[in-house]
Design a protein around this motif. Structure first.
Motif, PDB file in Angstrom:
ATOM      1  N   SER A 181       0.824  -1.215   0.000  1.00 15.57           N
ATOM      2  CA  SER A 181       0.000   0.000   0.000  1.00 15.57           C
ATOM      3  C   SER A 181       0.858   1.265   0.000  1.00 15.57           C
ATOM      4  O   SER A 181       0.504   2.258  -0.636  1.00 15.57           O
ATOM      5  CB  SER A 181      -0.960   0.015   1.187  1.00 15.57           C
ATOM      6  OG  SER A 181      -0.250  -0.043   2.408  1.00 15.57           O
ATOM      7  N   TYR A 232     -17.759   4.552  -9.953  1.00 19.40           N
ATOM      8  CA  TYR A 232     -17.611   4.760  -8.515  1.00 19.40           C
ATOM      9  C   TYR A 232     -18.398   5.990  -8.060  1.00 19.40           C
ATOM     10  O   TYR A 232     -19.156   5.942  -7.097  1.00 19.40           O
ATOM     11  CB  TYR A 232     -16.129   4.918  -8.204  1.00 19.40           C
ATOM     12  CG  TYR A 232     -15.760   5.060  -6.754  1.00 19.40           C
ATOM     13  CD1 TYR A 232     -15.725   3.961  -5.919  1.00 19.40           C
ATOM     14  CD2 TYR A 232     -15.409   6.297  -6.222  1.00 19.40           C
ATOM     15  CE1 TYR A 232     -15.360   4.082  -4.589  1.00 19.40           C
ATOM     16  CE2 TYR A 232     -15.042   6.430  -4.896  1.00 19.40           C
ATOM     17  CZ  TYR A 232     -15.016   5.314  -4.085  1.00 19.40           C
ATOM     18  OH  TYR A 232     -14.659   5.455  -2.768  1.00 19.40           O
ATOM     19  N   LYS A 233     -18.239   7.080  -8.797  1.00 20.44           N
ATOM     20  CA  LYS A 233     -18.954   8.317  -8.441  1.00 20.44           C
ATOM     21  C   LYS A 233     -20.449   8.205  -8.687  1.00 20.44           C
ATOM     22  O   LYS A 233     -21.255   8.723  -7.905  1.00 20.44           O
ATOM     23  CB  LYS A 233     -18.374   9.499  -9.217  1.00 20.44           C
ATOM     24  CG  LYS A 233     -16.995   9.897  -8.739  1.00 20.44           C
ATOM     25  CD  LYS A 233     -16.457  11.061  -9.552  1.00 20.44           C
ATOM     26  CE  LYS A 233     -15.122  11.534  -9.053  1.00 20.44           C
ATOM     27  NZ  LYS A 233     -14.611  12.657  -9.860  1.00 20.44           N
ATOM     28  N   ASN A 261     -20.327   7.345  -4.330  1.00 20.72           N
ATOM     29  CA  ASN A 261     -19.046   7.461  -3.629  1.00 20.72           C
ATOM     30  C   ASN A 261     -18.399   8.801  -3.945  1.00 20.72           C
ATOM     31  O   ASN A 261     -18.603   9.357  -5.006  1.00 20.72           O
ATOM     32  CB  ASN A 261     -18.093   6.347  -4.072  1.00 20.72           C
ATOM     33  CG  ASN A 261     -18.539   4.986  -3.589  1.00 20.72           C
ATOM     34  OD1 ASN A 261     -18.517   4.714  -2.406  1.00 20.72           O
ATOM     35  ND2 ASN A 261     -18.952   4.143  -4.510  1.00 20.72           N
ATOM     36  N   SER A 262     -17.612   9.279  -3.015  1.00 24.06           N
ATOM     37  CA  SER A 262     -16.796  10.451  -3.282  1.00 24.06           C
ATOM     38  C   SER A 262     -15.365  10.114  -2.894  1.00 24.06           C
ATOM     39  O   SER A 262     -15.126   9.260  -2.044  1.00 24.06           O
ATOM     40  CB  SER A 262     -17.304  11.674  -2.512  1.00 24.06           C
ATOM     41  OG  SER A 262     -17.303  11.420  -1.125  1.00 24.06           O
ATOM     42  N   ILE A 263     -14.433  10.765  -3.528  1.00 24.07           N
ATOM     43  CA  ILE A 263     -13.023  10.500  -3.284  1.00 24.07           C
ATOM     44  C   ILE A 263     -12.680  10.900  -1.850  1.00 24.07           C
ATOM     45  O   ILE A 263     -13.003  11.999  -1.409  1.00 24.07           O
ATOM     46  CB  ILE A 263     -12.136  11.269  -4.286  1.00 24.07           C
ATOM     47  CG1 ILE A 263     -12.525  10.919  -5.720  1.00 24.07           C
ATOM     48  CG2 ILE A 263     -10.665  11.011  -4.024  1.00 24.07           C
ATOM     49  CD1 ILE A 263     -12.449   9.450  -6.049  1.00 24.07           C
ATOM     50  N   ASP A 317     -13.853   9.525   0.904  1.00 21.87           N
ATOM     51  CA  ASP A 317     -14.867   9.085   1.860  1.00 21.87           C
ATOM     52  C   ASP A 317     -15.203   7.625   1.594  1.00 21.87           C
ATOM     53  O   ASP A 317     -15.198   7.176   0.447  1.00 21.87           O
ATOM     54  CB  ASP A 317     -16.153   9.910   1.723  1.00 21.87           C
ATOM     55  CG  ASP A 317     -15.952  11.350   2.139  1.00 21.87           C
ATOM     56  OD1 ASP A 317     -15.154  11.596   3.055  1.00 21.87           O
ATOM     57  OD2 ASP A 317     -16.583  12.224   1.532  1.00 21.87           O
ATOM     58  N   TYR A 318     -15.510   6.893   2.643  1.00 24.08           N
ATOM     59  CA  TYR A 318     -15.887   5.491   2.478  1.00 24.08           C
ATOM     60  C   TYR A 318     -17.310   5.309   2.972  1.00 24.08           C
ATOM     61  O   TYR A 318     -17.656   5.700   4.077  1.00 24.08           O
ATOM     62  CB  TYR A 318     -14.944   4.567   3.247  1.00 24.08           C
ATOM     63  CG  TYR A 318     -15.376   3.123   3.170  1.00 24.08           C
ATOM     64  CD1 TYR A 318     -15.153   2.389   2.016  1.00 24.08           C
ATOM     65  CD2 TYR A 318     -16.025   2.514   4.231  1.00 24.08           C
ATOM     66  CE1 TYR A 318     -15.562   1.076   1.913  1.00 24.08           C
ATOM     67  CE2 TYR A 318     -16.434   1.197   4.142  1.00 24.08           C
ATOM     68  CZ  TYR A 318     -16.194   0.486   2.988  1.00 24.08           C
ATOM     69  OH  TYR A 318     -16.605  -0.816   2.892  1.00 24.08           O
ATOM     70  N   ASN A 319     -18.123   4.709   2.116  1.00 19.44           N
ATOM     71  CA  ASN A 319     -19.504   4.390   2.446  1.00 19.44           C
ATOM     72  C   ASN A 319     -19.721   2.949   2.009  1.00 19.44           C
ATOM     73  O   ASN A 319     -19.647   2.653   0.812  1.00 19.44           O
ATOM     74  CB  ASN A 319     -20.441   5.347   1.707  1.00 19.44           C
ATOM     75  CG  ASN A 319     -21.894   4.992   1.887  1.00 19.44           C
ATOM     76  OD1 ASN A 319     -22.325   3.906   1.519  1.00 19.44           O
ATOM     77  ND2 ASN A 319     -22.650   5.921   2.443  1.00 19.44           N
ATOM     78  N   SER A 320     -19.943   2.046   2.958  1.00 16.60           N
ATOM     79  CA  SER A 320     -20.002   0.623   2.619  1.00 16.60           C
ATOM     80  C   SER A 320     -21.124   0.306   1.630  1.00 16.60           C
ATOM     81  O   SER A 320     -20.950  -0.519   0.733  1.00 16.60           O
ATOM     82  CB  SER A 320     -20.136  -0.238   3.874  1.00 16.60           C
ATOM     83  OG  SER A 320     -21.330   0.067   4.568  1.00 16.60           O
ATOM     84  N   TRP A 336     -19.997   1.541  -1.769  1.00 20.80           N
ATOM     85  CA  TRP A 336     -18.913   0.685  -2.244  1.00 20.80           C
ATOM     86  C   TRP A 336     -19.469  -0.636  -2.797  1.00 20.80           C
ATOM     87  O   TRP A 336     -19.040  -1.124  -3.829  1.00 20.80           O
ATOM     88  CB  TRP A 336     -17.922   0.420  -1.129  1.00 20.80           C
ATOM     89  CG  TRP A 336     -16.775  -0.448  -1.522  1.00 20.80           C
ATOM     90  CD1 TRP A 336     -16.556  -1.729  -1.133  1.00 20.80           C
ATOM     91  CD2 TRP A 336     -15.697  -0.115  -2.390  1.00 20.80           C
ATOM     92  NE1 TRP A 336     -15.404  -2.216  -1.710  1.00 20.80           N
ATOM     93  CE2 TRP A 336     -14.858  -1.238  -2.491  1.00 20.80           C
ATOM     94  CE3 TRP A 336     -15.353   1.028  -3.112  1.00 20.80           C
ATOM     95  CZ2 TRP A 336     -13.703  -1.267  -3.264  1.00 20.80           C
ATOM     96  CZ3 TRP A 336     -14.199   1.006  -3.886  1.00 20.80           C
ATOM     97  CH2 TRP A 336     -13.403  -0.123  -3.949  1.00 20.80           C
ATOM     98  N   ARG A 337     -20.449  -1.202  -2.104  1.00 16.22           N
ATOM     99  CA  ARG A 337     -21.087  -2.444  -2.551  1.00 16.22           C
ATOM    100  C   ARG A 337     -21.792  -2.235  -3.886  1.00 16.22           C
ATOM    101  O   ARG A 337     -21.695  -3.057  -4.794  1.00 16.22           O
ATOM    102  CB  ARG A 337     -22.063  -2.929  -1.481  1.00 16.22           C
ATOM    103  CG  ARG A 337     -22.141  -4.405  -1.344  1.00 16.22           C
ATOM    104  CD  ARG A 337     -22.943  -4.926  -0.153  1.00 16.22           C
ATOM    105  NE  ARG A 337     -23.714  -4.017   0.669  1.00 16.22           N
ATOM    106  CZ  ARG A 337     -23.259  -3.422   1.790  1.00 16.22           C
ATOM    107  NH1 ARG A 337     -22.035  -3.646   2.208  1.00 16.22           N
ATOM    108  NH2 ARG A 337     -24.028  -2.633   2.492  1.00 16.22           N
TER     109      ARG A 337
END
Length: 92
Positions: free
Chosen positions: A24, A59-60, A64-66, A68-71, A74-75
Motif C-alpha cells: 500500500s 464509482y462516483k 461514492n466520493s473520493i 470518503d468510504y460508504n459501505s 462501495w457495494r
C-alpha cells in the motif's frame, strides 16, 4: 494478457519489479502520469470500455466520493463493475 501487462507497468512505476508485488505504501506513490498511462492503455485496448477513468465514473455514479468510504455505495460500485464487465464481455 492485459492484466499481466498492467501488473508489469504498475510494478515498474512503483519500482517493485524485483519484489514482484506492490504494498500500500508503494501504491500511494504512483504518479498521476503513471496512472494516466495505464488508463490510456486500457481504454485503447478495450475500445473505451475499461480503465481507471471508467471505474472512477462508475464509482462516483454509485454515490461514492473520493476520500470518503460508504459501505453501501462501495457495494453498489462493486455490483455495477461486475455487471458492466459481464455485459462488455458479451459484446466482444
Amino acid at each position: 494478457m492485459f492484466d499481466r501487462k498492467t501488473g508489469e507497468l504498475m510494478l515498474e512505476a512503483a519500482k517493485r519489479e524485483k519484489e514482484g508485488w506492490i504494498d500500500s505504501k508503494s501504491a500511494e506513490k504512483f504518479s498521476c502520469e503513471d496512472l494516466r498511462m495505464i488508463d490510456r492503455e486500457w481504454l485503447a485496448a478495450s475500445g473505451g470500455q475499461f480503465g481507471f477513468s471508467v471505474q472512477l465514473a462508475i464509482y462516483k455514479q454509485k454515490g461514492n466520493s473520493i476520500g470518503d468510504y460508504n459501505s453501501g455505495a462501495w457495494r453498489r460500485f462493486g455490483d455495477a463493475v461486475v455487471s458492466f464487465a459481464r455485459a462488455a464481455a458479451c459484446e466482444l
